[in-house]
Scaffold this motif. Structure first.
Motif, PDB file in Angstrom:
ATOM      1  N   ALA A 147      57.934  53.259  88.750  1.00  0.00           N
ATOM      2  CA  ALA A 147      58.557  51.982  88.406  1.00  0.00           C
ATOM      3  C   ALA A 147      59.688  51.707  89.383  1.00  0.00           C
ATOM      4  N   VAL A 148      60.206  50.494  89.297  1.00  0.00           N
ATOM      5  CA  VAL A 148      61.476  50.191  89.957  1.00  0.00           C
ATOM      6  C   VAL A 148      62.579  50.459  88.939  1.00  0.00           C
ATOM      7  N   TYR A 149      63.558  51.224  89.336  1.00  0.00           N
ATOM      8  CA  TYR A 149      64.643  51.625  88.447  1.00  0.00           C
ATOM      9  C   TYR A 149      65.906  50.828  88.768  1.00  0.00           C
ATOM     10  N   TYR A 150      66.554  50.367  87.712  1.00  0.00           N
ATOM     11  CA  TYR A 150      67.767  49.554  87.830  1.00  0.00           C
ATOM     12  C   TYR A 150      68.870  50.150  86.951  1.00  0.00           C
ATOM     13  N   CYS A 151      70.100  49.904  87.353  1.00  0.00           N
ATOM     14  CA  CYS A 151      71.217  50.217  86.465  1.00  0.00           C
ATOM     15  C   CYS A 151      71.953  48.916  86.141  1.00  0.00           C
ATOM     16  N   ASN A 152      72.640  48.931  85.029  1.00  0.00           N
ATOM     17  CA  ASN A 152      73.379  47.739  84.613  1.00  0.00           C
ATOM     18  C   ASN A 152      74.409  48.144  83.582  1.00  0.00           C
ATOM     19  N   ASN A 153      75.380  47.281  83.379  1.00  0.00           N
ATOM     20  CA  ASN A 153      76.288  47.451  82.258  1.00  0.00           C
ATOM     21  C   ASN A 153      75.486  47.261  80.968  1.00  0.00           C
ATOM     22  N   VAL A 154      75.872  47.989  79.928  1.00  0.00           N
ATOM     23  CA  VAL A 154      75.192  47.845  78.648  1.00  0.00           C
ATOM     24  C   VAL A 154      76.214  47.673  77.538  1.00  0.00           C
ATOM     25  N   ARG A 155      75.782  47.024  76.484  1.00  0.00           N
ATOM     26  CA  ARG A 155      76.600  46.871  75.293  1.00  0.00           C
ATOM     27  C   ARG A 155      76.523  48.169  74.501  1.00  0.00           C
ATOM     28  N   TYR A 156      77.681  48.766  74.301  1.00  0.00           N
ATOM     29  CA  TYR A 156      77.705  50.037  73.599  1.00  0.00           C
ATOM     30  C   TYR A 156      77.137  49.887  72.189  1.00  0.00           C
ATOM     31  N   GLY A 157      76.305  50.811  71.796  1.00  0.00           N
ATOM     32  CA  GLY A 157      75.689  50.801  70.475  1.00  0.00           C
ATOM     33  C   GLY A 157      74.319  50.155  70.488  1.00  0.00           C
ATOM     34  N   LEU A 158      74.219  49.026  71.179  1.00  0.00           N
ATOM     35  CA  LEU A 158      72.932  48.341  71.295  1.00  0.00           C
ATOM     36  C   LEU A 158      72.163  48.823  72.518  1.00  0.00           C
ATOM     37  N   TRP A 159      72.919  49.233  73.549  1.00  0.00           N
ATOM     38  CA  TRP A 159      72.344  49.691  74.803  1.00  0.00           C
ATOM     39  C   TRP A 159      71.496  48.606  75.447  1.00  0.00           C
ATOM     40  N   THR A 160      71.888  47.363  75.240  1.00  0.00           N
ATOM     41  CA  THR A 160      71.219  46.237  75.876  1.00  0.00           C
ATOM     42  C   THR A 160      72.002  45.820  77.110  1.00  0.00           C
ATOM     43  N   PRO A 161      71.316  45.371  78.146  1.00  0.00           N
ATOM     44  CA  PRO A 161      72.003  45.076  79.406  1.00  0.00           C
ATOM     45  C   PRO A 161      72.694  43.725  79.414  1.00  0.00           C
ATOM     46  N   PHE A 162      73.748  43.640  80.223  1.00  0.00           N
ATOM     47  CA  PHE A 162      74.341  42.349  80.512  1.00  0.00           C
ATOM     48  C   PHE A 162      74.806  42.371  81.964  1.00  0.00           C
ATOM     49  N   GLY A 163      74.988  41.216  82.528  1.00  0.00           N
ATOM     50  CA  GLY A 163      75.343  41.151  83.943  1.00  0.00           C
ATOM     51  C   GLY A 163      74.094  40.994  84.793  1.00  0.00           C
ATOM     52  N   SER A 164      74.314  40.762  86.062  1.00  0.00           N
ATOM     53  CA  SER A 164      73.202  40.518  86.966  1.00  0.00           C
ATOM     54  C   SER A 164      72.510  41.823  87.352  1.00  0.00           C
ATOM     55  N   TRP A 165      71.255  41.711  87.753  1.00  0.00           N
ATOM     56  CA  TRP A 165      70.491  42.872  88.175  1.00  0.00           C
ATOM     57  C   TRP A 165      70.587  43.033  89.689  1.00  0.00           C
ATOM     58  N   GLY A 166      70.581  44.278  90.122  1.00  0.00           N
ATOM     59  CA  GLY A 166      70.546  44.554  91.546  1.00  0.00           C
ATOM     60  C   GLY A 166      69.115  44.601  92.046  1.00  0.00           C
ATOM     61  N   GLN A 167      68.941  45.160  93.239  1.00  0.00           N
ATOM     62  CA  GLN A 167      67.625  45.238  93.855  1.00  0.00           C
ATOM     63  C   GLN A 167      66.769  46.334  93.241  1.00  0.00           C
ATOM     64  N   GLY A 168      67.404  47.309  92.648  1.00  0.00           N
ATOM     65  CA  GLY A 168      66.661  48.429  92.087  1.00  0.00           C
ATOM     66  C   GLY A 168      66.264  49.420  93.166  1.00  0.00           C
ATOM     67  N   THR A 169      65.700  50.527  92.727  1.00  0.00           N
ATOM     68  CA  THR A 169      65.200  51.540  93.656  1.00  0.00           C
ATOM     69  C   THR A 169      63.829  52.001  93.172  1.00  0.00           C
ATOM     70  N   GLN A 170      62.885  52.021  94.084  1.00  0.00           N
ATOM     71  CA  GLN A 170      61.485  52.299  93.736  1.00  0.00           C
ATOM     72  C   GLN A 170      61.246  53.807  93.590  1.00  0.00           C
ATOM     73  N   VAL A 171      60.589  54.159  92.504  1.00  0.00           N
ATOM     74  CA  VAL A 171      60.156  55.539  92.284  1.00  0.00           C
ATOM     75  C   VAL A 171      58.637  55.524  92.151  1.00  0.00           C
ATOM     76  N   ILE A 172      57.987  56.324  92.978  1.00  0.00           N
ATOM     77  CA  ILE A 172      56.537  56.449  92.917  1.00  0.00           C
ATOM     78  C   ILE A 172      56.197  57.913  92.680  1.00  0.00           C
ATOM     79  N   VAL A 173      55.456  58.167  91.618  1.00  0.00           N
ATOM     80  CA  VAL A 173      55.040  59.531  91.299  1.00  0.00           C
ATOM     81  C   VAL A 173      53.536  59.615  91.513  1.00  0.00           C
ATOM     82  N   SER A 174      53.147  60.421  92.466  1.00  0.00           N
ATOM     83  CA  SER A 174      51.729  60.540  92.782  1.00  0.00           C
ATOM     84  C   SER A 174      51.097  61.662  91.951  1.00  0.00           C
ATOM     85  N   PRO A 175      49.825  61.506  91.616  1.00  0.00           N
ATOM     86  CA  PRO A 175      49.165  62.512  90.760  1.00  0.00           C
ATOM     87  C   PRO A 175      49.116  63.887  91.413  1.00  0.00           C
TER      88      PRO A 175
END
Length: 122
Positions: free
Chosen positions: A94-122
Motif C-alpha cells: 500500500a501507500v502509507y501516510y501519516c497524519n495528525n489524529v483526534r485522540y480517542g477516535l484515531w481519525t485523521p485531520f489535516g492535509s495528506w502528504g505524498q505518502g511512501t510506497q510499500v511493496i511486499v513481494s510474495p
C-alpha cells in the motif's frame, strides 16, 4: 500549518521488515497524536497505528491486521514518529501516510502528504 512527510518505503519480500518515518516541517510536533494510515490500490485508506505521548507513557493503538507485527514509536532524537513493520505480508502492500489524529477516535485531520510506497513481494 505543519506539513508531515513520510519516508522509508520500498520493496521487500514477504517476511521482511521496513521502517517508515514521519517527520514534520516544524519542530516539536512529537507531542501531537499521530497516526499511520495506508491505502492499497482500489481500496479506501485505513488506519494502521497511532500514538499519543512519548516514552513509556505513550498510548498506542493498532489495527487488528498489524498487531504483533508493527510497532509505532517516537524517535525523539530525530523528532519523528516511526512505524517498524516486521513479518510483512503481501496484503501490507500500500501507500502509507501519516497524519495528525483526534485522540480517542484515531481519525485523521489535516492535509495528506505524498505518502511512501510499500511493496511486499510474495
Amino acid at each position: 500549518q505543519v506539513q508531515l512527510v513520510e519516508s522509508g518505503g520500498g520493496t521487500v519480500q514477504a517476511g521482511g521488515s521496513l521502517r517508515l518515518s514521519c517527520a514534520a516541517s516544524l519542530p516539536s510536533f512529537t507531542t501531537n497524536a499521530i497516526g499511520w494510515f495506508r491505502q492499497a490500490p482500489g481500496q479506501e485508506r485505513e488506519f494502521v497505528a497511532g500514538i499519543r505521548g512519548s516514552g513509556t507513557g505513550a498510548e498506542k493503538k493498532y489495527a487488528d491486521s498489524v498487531k504483533g507485527r508493527f510497532t509505532i514509536y517516537r524517535d525523539n532524537g530525530k523528532d519523528t514518529v516511526d512505524l517498524q513493520m516486521n513479518s510483512l505480508k503481501s496484503e501490507d502492500t500500500a501507500v502509507y501516510y501519516c497524519n495528525n489524529v483526534r485522540y480517542g477516535l484515531w481519525t485523521p485531520f489535516g492535509s495528506w502528504g505524498q505518502g511512501t510506497q510499500v511493496i511486499v513481494s510474495p
